[in-house]
Design a protein around this motif. Structure first.
Motif, PDB file in Angstrom:
ATOM      1  N   THR A 461       8.471  64.989 -29.959  1.00 32.51           N
ATOM      2  CA  THR A 461       7.626  64.317 -30.804  1.00 32.51           C
ATOM      3  C   THR A 461       8.222  64.534 -32.261  1.00 32.51           C
ATOM      4  O   THR A 461       9.428  65.549 -33.158  1.00 32.51           O
ATOM      5  N   VAL A 462       7.866  63.521 -33.303  1.00 36.74           N
ATOM      6  CA  VAL A 462       8.094  63.465 -34.689  1.00 36.74           C
ATOM      7  C   VAL A 462       6.885  62.970 -35.222  1.00 36.74           C
ATOM      8  O   VAL A 462       6.119  62.947 -35.012  1.00 36.74           O
ATOM      9  N   ALA A 463       6.612  63.775 -36.635  1.00 39.17           N
ATOM     10  CA  ALA A 463       6.089  63.171 -38.155  1.00 39.17           C
ATOM     11  C   ALA A 463       6.035  62.267 -38.134  1.00 39.17           C
ATOM     12  O   ALA A 463       4.380  60.984 -38.101  1.00 39.17           O
ATOM     13  N   THR A 464       6.683  61.277 -38.155  1.00 38.64           N
ATOM     14  CA  THR A 464       6.987  60.358 -38.499  1.00 38.64           C
ATOM     15  C   THR A 464       7.576  59.173 -37.373  1.00 38.64           C
ATOM     16  O   THR A 464       8.917  60.014 -37.467  1.00 38.64           O
ATOM     17  N   ASN A 465       7.342  58.227 -37.106  1.00 38.78           N
ATOM     18  CA  ASN A 465       8.302  57.915 -36.486  1.00 38.78           C
ATOM     19  C   ASN A 465       8.421  55.968 -36.476  1.00 38.78           C
ATOM     20  O   ASN A 465       9.277  54.955 -36.116  1.00 38.78           O
ATOM     21  N   SER A 466       8.428  55.135 -38.654  1.00 38.22           N
ATOM     22  CA  SER A 466       8.846  54.313 -38.871  1.00 38.22           C
ATOM     23  C   SER A 466       8.914  54.532 -40.458  1.00 38.22           C
ATOM     24  O   SER A 466       8.771  55.275 -40.451  1.00 38.22           O
ATOM     25  N   PHE A 467      10.312  54.318 -39.892  1.00 40.10           N
ATOM     26  CA  PHE A 467      11.600  54.307 -41.777  1.00 40.10           C
ATOM     27  C   PHE A 467      11.842  52.389 -41.602  1.00 40.10           C
ATOM     28  O   PHE A 467      12.214  52.164 -40.876  1.00 40.10           O
ATOM     29  N   ALA A 468      11.644  52.700 -43.248  1.00 37.74           N
ATOM     30  CA  ALA A 468      12.285  51.649 -43.847  1.00 37.74           C
ATOM     31  C   ALA A 468      13.778  51.524 -44.623  1.00 37.74           C
ATOM     32  O   ALA A 468      14.346  53.579 -44.529  1.00 37.74           O
ATOM     33  N   VAL A 469      14.636  51.397 -43.499  1.00 40.89           N
ATOM     34  CA  VAL A 469      15.864  51.608 -43.284  1.00 40.89           C
ATOM     35  C   VAL A 469      16.717  51.820 -44.803  1.00 40.89           C
ATOM     36  O   VAL A 469      16.528  50.676 -45.856  1.00 40.89           O
ATOM     37  N   ASP A 470      17.476  52.681 -44.979  1.00 40.43           N
ATOM     38  CA  ASP A 470      18.258  52.966 -46.504  1.00 40.43           C
ATOM     39  C   ASP A 470      19.920  53.879 -45.686  1.00 40.43           C
ATOM     40  O   ASP A 470      19.452  54.218 -45.475  1.00 40.43           O
ATOM     41  N   ALA A 471      20.426  52.592 -45.803  1.00 40.37           N
ATOM     42  CA  ALA A 471      21.797  52.959 -45.374  1.00 40.37           C
ATOM     43  C   ALA A 471      22.909  54.048 -46.223  1.00 40.37           C
ATOM     44  O   ALA A 471      24.216  53.694 -46.415  1.00 40.37           O
ATOM     45  N   SER A 472      22.233  54.096 -47.447  1.00 36.84           N
ATOM     46  CA  SER A 472      23.122  54.490 -48.516  1.00 36.84           C
ATOM     47  C   SER A 472      23.382  56.434 -48.010  1.00 36.84           C
ATOM     48  O   SER A 472      23.891  56.899 -48.690  1.00 36.84           O
ATOM     49  N   THR A 473      22.801  56.721 -47.143  1.00 41.82           N
ATOM     50  CA  THR A 473      22.970  58.227 -46.833  1.00 41.82           C
ATOM     51  C   THR A 473      21.957  58.656 -45.421  1.00 41.82           C
ATOM     52  O   THR A 473      21.375  57.200 -44.665  1.00 41.82           O
ATOM     53  N   ASP A 474      22.805  59.422 -45.029  1.00 41.97           N
ATOM     54  CA  ASP A 474      22.489  59.926 -43.471  1.00 41.97           C
ATOM     55  C   ASP A 474      20.841  60.558 -43.466  1.00 41.97           C
ATOM     56  O   ASP A 474      20.191  60.863 -44.109  1.00 41.97           O
ATOM     57  N   LEU A 475      20.332  60.056 -42.451  1.00 45.35           N
ATOM     58  CA  LEU A 475      18.357  59.851 -42.162  1.00 45.35           C
ATOM     59  C   LEU A 475      18.423  61.473 -41.457  1.00 45.35           C
ATOM     60  O   LEU A 475      18.750  61.506 -40.657  1.00 45.35           O
ATOM     61  N   GLY A 519      28.546  58.877 -32.915  1.00 46.51           N
ATOM     62  CA  GLY A 519      29.091  58.356 -34.223  1.00 46.51           C
ATOM     63  C   GLY A 519      27.763  58.026 -34.764  1.00 46.51           C
ATOM     64  O   GLY A 519      28.142  57.903 -36.057  1.00 46.51           O
ATOM     65  N   SER A 520      27.689  56.756 -34.777  1.00 48.30           N
ATOM     66  CA  SER A 520      26.478  56.338 -35.515  1.00 48.30           C
ATOM     67  C   SER A 520      25.241  57.442 -34.931  1.00 48.30           C
ATOM     68  O   SER A 520      24.407  57.216 -36.418  1.00 48.30           O
ATOM     69  N   TRP A 521      24.781  58.810 -33.989  1.00 43.46           N
ATOM     70  CA  TRP A 521      23.753  59.747 -34.496  1.00 43.46           C
ATOM     71  C   TRP A 521      23.646  60.847 -33.787  1.00 43.46           C
ATOM     72  O   TRP A 521      25.184  60.868 -33.507  1.00 43.46           O
ATOM     73  N   GLY A 522      23.264  61.458 -33.951  1.00 42.64           N
ATOM     74  CA  GLY A 522      23.580  62.475 -33.797  1.00 42.64           C
ATOM     75  C   GLY A 522      22.476  64.286 -34.031  1.00 42.64           C
ATOM     76  O   GLY A 522      20.959  63.321 -34.756  1.00 42.64           O
ATOM     77  N   TRP A 523      22.330  65.118 -34.369  1.00 45.29           N
ATOM     78  CA  TRP A 523      21.364  66.084 -33.929  1.00 45.29           C
ATOM     79  C   TRP A 523      21.740  67.573 -34.251  1.00 45.29           C
ATOM     80  O   TRP A 523      22.673  68.049 -34.457  1.00 45.29           O
ATOM     81  N   ASP A 524      20.851  67.850 -34.558  1.00 47.82           N
ATOM     82  CA  ASP A 524      20.817  69.800 -35.636  1.00 47.82           C
ATOM     83  C   ASP A 524      19.102  70.401 -34.545  1.00 47.82           C
ATOM     84  O   ASP A 524      19.054  70.082 -34.339  1.00 47.82           O
ATOM     85  N   ILE A 529      19.158  62.781 -35.737  1.00 54.13           N
ATOM     86  CA  ILE A 529      20.167  62.812 -37.218  1.00 54.13           C
ATOM     87  C   ILE A 529      20.203  61.135 -36.897  1.00 54.13           C
ATOM     88  O   ILE A 529      20.944  60.440 -35.794  1.00 54.13           O
ATOM     89  N   VAL A 530      20.279  60.069 -37.448  1.00 56.54           N
ATOM     90  CA  VAL A 530      20.954  58.657 -37.571  1.00 56.54           C
ATOM     91  C   VAL A 530      22.378  59.060 -38.934  1.00 56.54           C
ATOM     92  O   VAL A 530      21.507  58.843 -39.973  1.00 56.54           O
ATOM     93  N   TYR A 531      23.291  58.911 -38.853  1.00 54.30           N
ATOM     94  CA  TYR A 531      24.230  58.569 -39.708  1.00 54.30           C
ATOM     95  C   TYR A 531      24.289  57.443 -40.674  1.00 54.30           C
ATOM     96  O   TYR A 531      23.752  56.401 -40.238  1.00 54.30           O
TER      97      TYR A 531
END
Length: 567
Positions: A461-475, A519-524, A529-531
């Motif tokens: 589960t996540v607290a927020t599941n919708s984001f306006a896309v911002d490609a300037s930095t990793d999310l 290479g487009s995604w990851g996790w810790d 993480i979305v790169y």
């Protein structure tokens, strides 16, 4: 057919019988060795990856070389260390001298000496320079500069290391780019120049084993384009190639989390047999190979075991690539303790037992005997894991404290272990919080031990599941994992129902259709993480995109958290 000279021919004409020689320029003597003997003896090996080859400096990619690491690697049963080195950012003067910084040369020598002092074989090379300044595939590539610089570097490296033990093997350049005969001809020329420079440097270099190879260190391109030059025919030499196939499984791309079918194995067997058939009498080793530690464990173990055994069948030695994902250098522990055991046992010809897992590419669920999965809310019941024993028997099962499970906790029959509901009920109830409840170690009468991770799971589960896309930095998106703290695969779909990228995946099996590359995604441990590179792809879609982050156990349509990106 290339390279079919006898081992006492091109691969070591004057060196069929080992002898001790001396050189006036060197303090210590030198024990000669054939290339065949060297390649056999370096098996298995380990790469000091992403360290001295990092750009621009040793610690730039998060690693540093530590002497104690070599003690741990040797204690794990490895016999060689490949030391990749990128020289590009350590050159103090330019054309025509191309002088290597003395402090950097000293550091490289220090690390080489650590390995040799431990009686480990060493493979030393020029590494990412292959794409930093020696990429002949680039438009307008300056071949004269590349050849001049390459020769200057090897003149200096050859001189510095000319008196080292015969345990030092020199490799001219890593994964030289190219796809054509012209590219192959240029690499063959450079390898002749490498031989010329190290021989002119003198010392014991004329008797030293060298590692040559083809474009990209690719087995097919080696067969197609590699030619051993006629210079220095007495130089003992071997072929090195690298193996990262299938790419999607090795690097966790496009939802590929299965491996081990007859077809999977046949591809590897054919790849290895093709190279061996083209170089029947030449010593060969795999200088880099791995299955990333993030892939599903049972498939991972099967891949490790089968690759080593297929290498054995073709008389190849192997050197595991490790950028820190396999041996954790800060803790001096293997991330997966089964890995070194699987490798060393397979190299020795000892049978490893292997955990069963799904190999059917048409499957919509993935089973794995590396785990016992139990969903939160379900009644506690007995559960089974099965093994291909390969002639072995199960000798013990112990918990994370090292205590053997009681005979009443499980039964064993025909390679199937059944854990009783009573034992599992001592670890969790149906209403407990999700998470890893225990990690067991299964020991066998021979070969590697394997783990079983017991996991109580629920959908992340996540607290927020919708984001306006911002490609300037990793999310980074905080997540409650509710089970294993990792992502298995990511499906990426646009609002119109089409795939975000890689439309060709429509032809893949169900668990791979529409899945994104790693290479487009990851996790810790705390985040999905979305790169930034992946966010750029989402931005370019021009419409709403939904990413489905799947966890293990993989069950189509379940155990995934959906994240929506709006424009």
């Amino acid at each position: 057919m290339r390279g079919t000279a006898a081992l006492c021919g091109l691969a070591g004409l004057a060196l069929c019988n080992a002898e001790t020689i001396t050189d006036a320029a060197c303090e210590a003597s030198f024990e000669t060795v054939t290339a065949a003997a060297a390649v056999k003896d370096l098996n298995p090996g380990w790469n000091l990856g992403n360290t001295l080859d990092a750009i621009p400096d040793e610690t730039s990619w998060g690693n540093s070389a530590q002497e104690a690491t070599f003690d741990s690697i040797k204690a794990s049963g490895f016999k060689s260390i490949r030391i990749p080195v990128t020289w590009a950012d350590h050159i103090t003067t330019q054309s025509p001298s191309w002088t290597i910084d003395t402090a950097w040369m000293d550091r490289v020598e220090e690390v080489v000496d650590w390995a040799i002092a431990r009686d480990l074989w060493v493979v030393l090379n020029i590494h990412h320079d292959s794409w930093e300044w020696a990429d002949v595939t680039q438009s307008g590539a300056d071949l004269a500069m590349i050849e001049e610089k390459f020769s200057a570097l090897w003149a200096q490296i050859g001189d510095r290391f000319k008196c080292k033990s015969s345990k030092l093997i020199l490799e001219p350049i890593n994964e030289f780019p190219g796809d054509t005969q012209a590219h192959g001809d240029e690499l063959n020329k450079l390898q002749d120049m490498f031989l010329d420079e190290i021989n002119k440097a003198g010392g014991y270099n004329p008797q030293r084993v060298v590692s040559l190879g083809g474009l990209g260190h690719d087995s097919a391109k080696t067969s197609q384009f590699f030619e051993r030059g006629t210079t220095y025919p007495d130089q003992p030499w071997a072929i090195q190639f690298h193996y990262y196939s299938p790419y999607d499984f090795i690097f966790g791309a496009w939802g590929k989390t299965l491996w081990g079918s007859d077809d999977d194995k046949a591809v590897m067997e054919a790849d290895f047999a093709n190279l061996r058939s083209n170089f029947t009498d030449v010593p060969i080793f795999i200088g880099e190979w791995e299955a990333n530690g993030n892939v599903e464990p049972a498939a991972h173990w099967k891949y490790f075991d089968f690759l080593i055994r297929t290498a054995n069948a073709n008389d190849f030695s192997t050197i595991l690539w490790d950028n820190g994902a396999h041996f954790n250098r800060p803790t001096s522990k293997w991330v997966d303790p089964s890995e070194p055991e699987l490798i060393t046992a397979a190299v020795a010809g000892t049978s490893n037992s292997l955990a069963d897992s799904t190999v059917d590419i048409a499957a919509t669920e993935q089973e794995s005997s590396a785990f016992v999965f139990h969903k939160v809310g379900d009644p506690v019941v007995a559960q089974k894991v099965s093994y291909a024993l390969n002639g072995n028997t199960i000798s013990s099962i112990t918990n994370s404290a090292g205590t053997a499970l009681a005979a009443t906790d499980y039964t064993v029959a025909d390679g199937v272990v059944t854990f009783t509901a009573e034992y599992l009920g001592s670890l969790y109830s149906a209403t407990d919080a999700a998470g890893t409840k225990e990690t067991l170690t299964v020991a066998f009468s021979a070969g590697a031990s394997l783990s079983i991770t017991i996991v109580l799971w629920d959908t992340p589960t996540v607290a927020t599941n919708s984001f306006a896309v911002d490609a300037s930095t990793d999310l980074k998106i905080p997540v409650a994992w509710n089970g294993l703290h990792r992502v298995a695969a990511v499906k990426a779909r646009k609002a119109d129902g089409t795939y975000l990228s890689d439309d060709w995946t429509v032809y893949l099996p169900a668990l791979q259709q529409g899945y994104w590359t790693f290479g487009s995604w990851g996790w810790d441990d705390e985040n999905i993480i979305v790169y930034a590179s992946g966010l750029s792809t989402i931005k370019a879609a021009g419409q709403e995109v939904t990413l489905s982050f799947e966890s293990f156990p993989r069950i189509m349509g379940e155990n995934a958290v959906n994240i929506t990106f709006t424009q």
